[in-house]
Design a protein around this motif. Structure first.
Motif, PDB file in Angstrom:
ATOM      1  N   VAL A   1       0.966  -1.173   0.038  1.00 27.37           N
ATOM      2  CA  VAL A   1       0.133   0.100  -0.013  1.00 27.37           C
ATOM      3  C   VAL A   1       0.816   1.185  -0.075  1.00 27.37           C
ATOM      4  N   PRO A   2       0.891   1.878  -1.092  1.00 25.75           N
ATOM      5  CA  PRO A   2       1.703   3.091  -1.194  1.00 25.75           C
ATOM      6  C   PRO A   2       1.537   4.146   0.066  1.00 25.75           C
ATOM      7  N   MET A   3       2.431   4.876   0.444  1.00 29.84           N
ATOM      8  CA  MET A   3       2.521   5.685   1.550  1.00 29.84           C
ATOM      9  C   MET A   3       2.766   7.281   1.164  1.00 29.84           C
ATOM     10  N   HIS A   4       2.221   8.083   1.523  1.00 32.16           N
ATOM     11  CA  HIS A   4       2.225   9.579   1.161  1.00 32.16           C
ATOM     12  C   HIS A   4       2.846  10.092   2.732  1.00 32.16           C
TER      13      HIS A   4
ATOM     14  N   ILE B   1      12.309   1.252  -0.791  1.00 30.87           N
ATOM     15  CA  ILE B   1      11.536   0.121  -0.919  1.00 30.87           C
ATOM     16  C   ILE B   1      10.607   0.016  -2.021  1.00 30.87           C
ATOM     17  N   ALA B   2      10.023   1.340  -2.002  1.00 27.72           N
ATOM     18  CA  ALA B   2       8.968   1.297  -2.938  1.00 27.72           C
ATOM     19  C   ALA B   2       9.605   1.411  -4.536  1.00 27.72           C
ATOM     20  N   ALA B   3      10.685   1.885  -4.639  1.00 25.60           N
ATOM     21  CA  ALA B   3      11.356   1.787  -5.840  1.00 25.60           C
ATOM     22  C   ALA B   3      11.659   0.493  -5.976  1.00 25.60           C
ATOM     23  N   ARG B   4      12.357  -0.446  -5.018  1.00 20.75           N
ATOM     24  CA  ARG B   4      12.721  -1.621  -5.297  1.00 20.75           C
ATOM     25  C   ARG B   4      11.443  -2.630  -5.466  1.00 20.75           C
TER      26      ARG B   4
ATOM     27  N   ASN C   1       5.767  -3.208   4.706  1.00 25.37           N
ATOM     28  CA  ASN C   1       5.028  -3.456   5.859  1.00 25.37           C
ATOM     29  C   ASN C   1       5.672  -3.265   7.262  1.00 25.37           C
ATOM     30  N   VAL C   2       7.030  -3.618   7.265  1.00 24.06           N
ATOM     31  CA  VAL C   2       7.587  -3.436   8.391  1.00 24.06           C
ATOM     32  C   VAL C   2       8.078  -1.930   8.838  1.00 24.06           C
ATOM     33  N   ALA C   3       8.071  -1.345   7.693  1.00 22.37           N
ATOM     34  CA  ALA C   3       8.433   0.168   7.546  1.00 22.37           C
ATOM     35  C   ALA C   3       7.282   0.875   7.932  1.00 22.37           C
TER      36      ALA C   3
ATOM     37  N   TYR D   1       0.087   4.745  17.120  1.00 17.40           N
ATOM     38  CA  TYR D   1      -0.547   3.319  17.410  1.00 17.40           C
ATOM     39  C   TYR D   1      -1.812   3.507  18.426  1.00 17.40           C
ATOM     40  N   PHE D   2      -2.084   4.570  18.900  1.00 18.01           N
ATOM     41  CA  PHE D   2      -3.187   4.667  19.496  1.00 18.01           C
ATOM     42  C   PHE D   2      -4.439   5.323  18.730  1.00 18.01           C
ATOM     43  N   GLN D   3      -3.933   5.655  17.270  1.00 17.81           N
ATOM     44  CA  GLN D   3      -4.958   5.990  16.299  1.00 17.81           C
ATOM     45  C   GLN D   3      -4.556   4.956  15.094  1.00 17.81           C
ATOM     46  N   PHE D   4      -3.911   3.939  15.425  1.00 15.51           N
ATOM     47  CA  PHE D   4      -3.899   2.718  14.319  1.00 15.51           C
ATOM     48  C   PHE D   4      -5.235   2.129  14.123  1.00 15.51           C
ATOM     49  N   SER D   5      -5.507   2.189  12.639  1.00 10.74           N
ATOM     50  CA  SER D   5      -6.518   1.433  12.084  1.00 10.74           C
ATOM     51  C   SER D   5      -6.228   0.749  10.940  1.00 10.74           C
ATOM     52  N   TYR D   6      -6.122  -0.776  10.749  1.00  5.43           N
ATOM     53  CA  TYR D   6      -5.895  -1.292   9.796  1.00  5.43           C
ATOM     54  C   TYR D   6      -6.609  -1.234   8.574  1.00  5.43           C
ATOM     55  N   GLY D   7      -7.876  -1.010   8.662  1.00  2.38           N
ATOM     56  CA  GLY D   7      -8.700  -0.935   7.639  1.00  2.38           C
ATOM     57  C   GLY D   7      -8.649   0.607   6.791  1.00  2.38           C
ATOM     58  N   LEU D   8      -8.093   1.663   7.711  1.00  4.26           N
ATOM     59  CA  LEU D   8      -7.815   2.871   7.167  1.00  4.26           C
ATOM     60  C   LEU D   8      -6.623   2.675   6.323  1.00  4.26           C
ATOM     61  N   ARG D   9      -5.590   2.014   6.835  1.00  2.00           N
ATOM     62  CA  ARG D   9      -4.152   1.783   6.290  1.00  2.00           C
ATOM     63  C   ARG D   9      -4.520   1.089   4.943  1.00  2.00           C
ATOM     64  N   LYS D  10      -5.426   0.342   4.987  1.00  3.22           N
ATOM     65  CA  LYS D  10      -5.645  -0.447   3.612  1.00  3.22           C
ATOM     66  C   LYS D  10      -6.095   0.722   2.514  1.00  3.22           C
ATOM     67  N   SER D  11      -6.820   1.334   2.849  1.00  2.00           N
ATOM     68  CA  SER D  11      -7.261   2.453   1.830  1.00  2.00           C
ATOM     69  C   SER D  11      -6.390   3.415   1.429  1.00  2.00           C
ATOM     70  N   GLY D  12      -5.583   3.599   2.443  1.00  2.00           N
ATOM     71  CA  GLY D  12      -4.545   4.794   2.339  1.00  2.00           C
ATOM     72  C   GLY D  12      -4.816   6.013   2.328  1.00  2.00           C
ATOM     73  N   SER D  13      -6.083   6.360   2.911  1.00  3.91           N
ATOM     74  CA  SER D  13      -6.561   7.777   2.801  1.00  3.91           C
ATOM     75  C   SER D  13      -6.577   8.506   4.060  1.00  3.91           C
ATOM     76  N   GLU D  14      -6.265   7.798   5.084  1.00  8.54           N
ATOM     77  CA  GLU D  14      -6.307   8.712   6.393  1.00  8.54           C
ATOM     78  C   GLU D  14      -4.896   8.589   7.077  1.00  8.54           C
ATOM     79  N   THR D  15      -4.427   7.373   7.455  1.00 12.78           N
ATOM     80  CA  THR D  15      -3.318   7.253   8.159  1.00 12.78           C
ATOM     81  C   THR D  15      -2.062   7.584   7.462  1.00 12.78           C
ATOM     82  N   ASP D  16      -1.810   7.614   6.354  1.00 10.81           N
ATOM     83  CA  ASP D  16      -0.669   7.841   5.751  1.00 10.81           C
ATOM     84  C   ASP D  16      -0.688   9.399   5.235  1.00 10.81           C
ATOM     85  N   LYS D  17      -1.833  10.125   5.646  1.00 13.13           N
ATOM     86  CA  LYS D  17      -1.696  11.550   5.132  1.00 13.13           C
ATOM     87  C   LYS D  17      -1.231  12.318   6.339  1.00 13.13           C
TER      88      LYS D  17
END
Length: 497
Positions: free
Chosen positions: A280-283, A411-414, A468-470, A481-497
């Motif tokens: 899942v790309p990260m911004h 890692i993304a380039a690799r 994923n480790v990164a 970690y107190f805001q971590f949500s795996y569903g949001l990370r899957k969509s890449g819309s909230e936790t990566d912004k």
């Protein structure tokens, strides 16, 4: 990762389950479903199955039922792992118990402002001759003493120190929660990675075994020499230790996952992670995340609380330089008269009735022999050490986030290059595999193509795992970690912004 929802319904007589099986159960029992379907496709006469076909179906049904009962079904998703870790992890439970201890220590610090009241009732028998009196006389005296601090420079820092003690225990719990959740998440990713790696190597080994069978048939038919058959056998056997190594790593990751989840391996089956690793790309905005991490990271809050606690401890010790004023009320209740006081020399000093005495007294340390000064210096040194540690942690936040951001970019380039290379290597390996059976391609070319395909596919899986480790390291370093949500990370819309 899609969540599998399992519902329980009911009919008139028996419960019925609706939903989807976890991926682990689908993988384990997919082959049994195919075998069962194939076995039932027998020639039928007059619309009825033959007795041999029926008995075969019954045997397969019994076998599948036994396998279903024997195989563990403890497939867990990442949200379930984090929730179970938060509820049953031993380190987290121990940190929660520390909150009660901190609350008791807070009462100790606050006791300086509350009055101290004690009561005692001495009783006995008085006997002897004195001033014409003789005989035995019983007595009982009630005494009460109330003391209240009126002025003490240690009161304000003691109250603040008690509150800080509770805050320290809360942040220590938060730090332990972050550590254990991060460990559970890494163990979950490691289990998924090693299981996928084992699956890749097993699949590749199966293809190589097919090549071994092809080369054996060609050798027996006299179309090739023994060297081709030997080379194919050696190439297939090379994957055996690699597959076993991945399997051992998978079991070790399962054990680590069970330990972080608080599961006893001797009493329950090891948890099997559900799902597959995905990229899942990260911004990332390092500057914004650094400013936010300085405010929400639990370890930084704990370090600042240690600085405040050391400062209040120094103030409490330095309060010994100032005077203390204490008020007291002393009362005595005597049910009878004529009772001599201890060490009295005349009747005027005896008890003649109940009495109450009030007084106020103060103490002031005029000359310090080094006891207070030395304690103040030790407390100041502890405070300065805590301040240096806190500044060091705060300065490391920006460097750590920058390092993780660079790792994510690399890692993304690799991963992008390996994805293209893996597709090309798979197409090349498929073409070579089709031609090696007819003898148009040499065994050496087949071996090179299969090795390249396995290397690129394993490298692509490793890049996804490292990504994923990164991402997990980024959430830890940014205090998410107190805001971590795996569903949001899957969509890449909230936790990566």
């Amino acid at each position: 990762m899609k969540e599998r929802i399992f519902f329980l319904g009911s009919t008139d007589c028996q419960p019925v389950a609706f939903g989807r099986w976890p991926n682990a159960m689908q993988r384990k029992h997919g082959c049994w479903r195919k075998l069962f379907a194939a076995s039932c496709r027998e020639p039928q006469t007059s619309g009825l199955c033959s007795s041999e076909s029926s008995s075969r179906c019954l045997r397969l049904i019994a076998t599948i039922f036994m396998v279903c009962l024997a195989c563990p079904t403890s497939a867990v998703t990442l949200p379930e792992v984090l929730r179970t870790t938060l509820e049953t992890n031993p380190a987290i439970l121990e940190a929660k118990a520390g909150l009660e201890q901190a609350a008791g220590q807070r009462l100790v610090f606050r006791s300086i402002v509350w009055p101290d009241f004690d009561v005692n009732v001495p009783a006995g028998l008085q006997y002897g001759h004195r001033a014409g009196e003789s005989g035995a006389k019983g007595f009982a005296v009630g005494r009460g003493n109330l003391e209240q601090t009126l002025f003490n420079m240690a009161v304000p820092p003691s109250l603040r120190r008690g509150d800080i003690e509770v805050l320290i225990a809360q942040q220590q719990l938060n730090v332990v929660v972050v550590q254990q959740l991060h460990a559970a998440r890494l163990a979950f990713y490691a289990a998924l990675y090693n299981r996928s790696l084992q699956s890749i190597r097993d699949e590749q080994r199966q293809k190589l075994q097919e090549n071994v069978a092809t080369q054996k048939n060609r050798f027996e038919a006299g179309l090739t020499d023994r060297s081709a058959f030997t080379s194919a056998t050696v190439q297939a056997d090379e994957l055996v230790p690699q597959s076993e190594t991945a399997q051992r790593a998978y079991r070790e990751a399962q054990l680590n996952l069970a330990q972080t989840m608080g599961i006893d391996p001797t009493k329950s089956s090891l948890p099997e992670p559900d799902g597959e690793l995905e990229f899942v790309p990260m911004h990332i905005d390092v500057a914004a995340e650094t400013a936010a991490a300085l405010q929400r990271r639990a370890d930084l809050k704990l370090a600042r609380l240690f600085v405040r606690a050391a400062n209040e401890d120094q103030r409490i010790i330095a309060a010994e330089y100032y005077p203390k004023v204490v008020g007291s009320i002393h009362g005595e209740w005597v049910p009878v008269s004529g009772i001599h006081r201890q060490e009295s020399t005349s009747k005027t000093q005896d008890f003649i009735g109940s009495e109450v005495r009030e007084k106020a007294a103060y103490t002031w340390r005029v000359i310090d022999n080094g006891k207070v000064g030395g304690a103040v210096l030790r407390a100041r040194a502890a405070r300065e050490e805590n301040e240096l540690t806190c500044r060091k942690l705060e300065s490391n936040v920006s460097r750590e986030l920058s390092r993780i951001a660079n790792d994510v970019e690399a890692i993304a380039a690799r991963e992008h290059s390996l994805a293209s290379a893996s597709a090309a290597a798979e197409e090349s390996a498929r073409t070579v595999r089709e031609n090696v059976a007819t003898g148009l391609i040499s065994p050496l070319e087949y071996r090179v193509s299969q090795t390249a395909f396995l290397t690129t596919k394993s490298g692509l899986l490793d890049a996804i795992y490292q990504h994923n480790v990164a991402a997990a390291e980024w959430d830890r370093a940014a205090g998410r970690y107190f805001q971590f949500s795996y569903g949001l990370r899957k969509s890449g819309s909230e936790t990566d912004k």
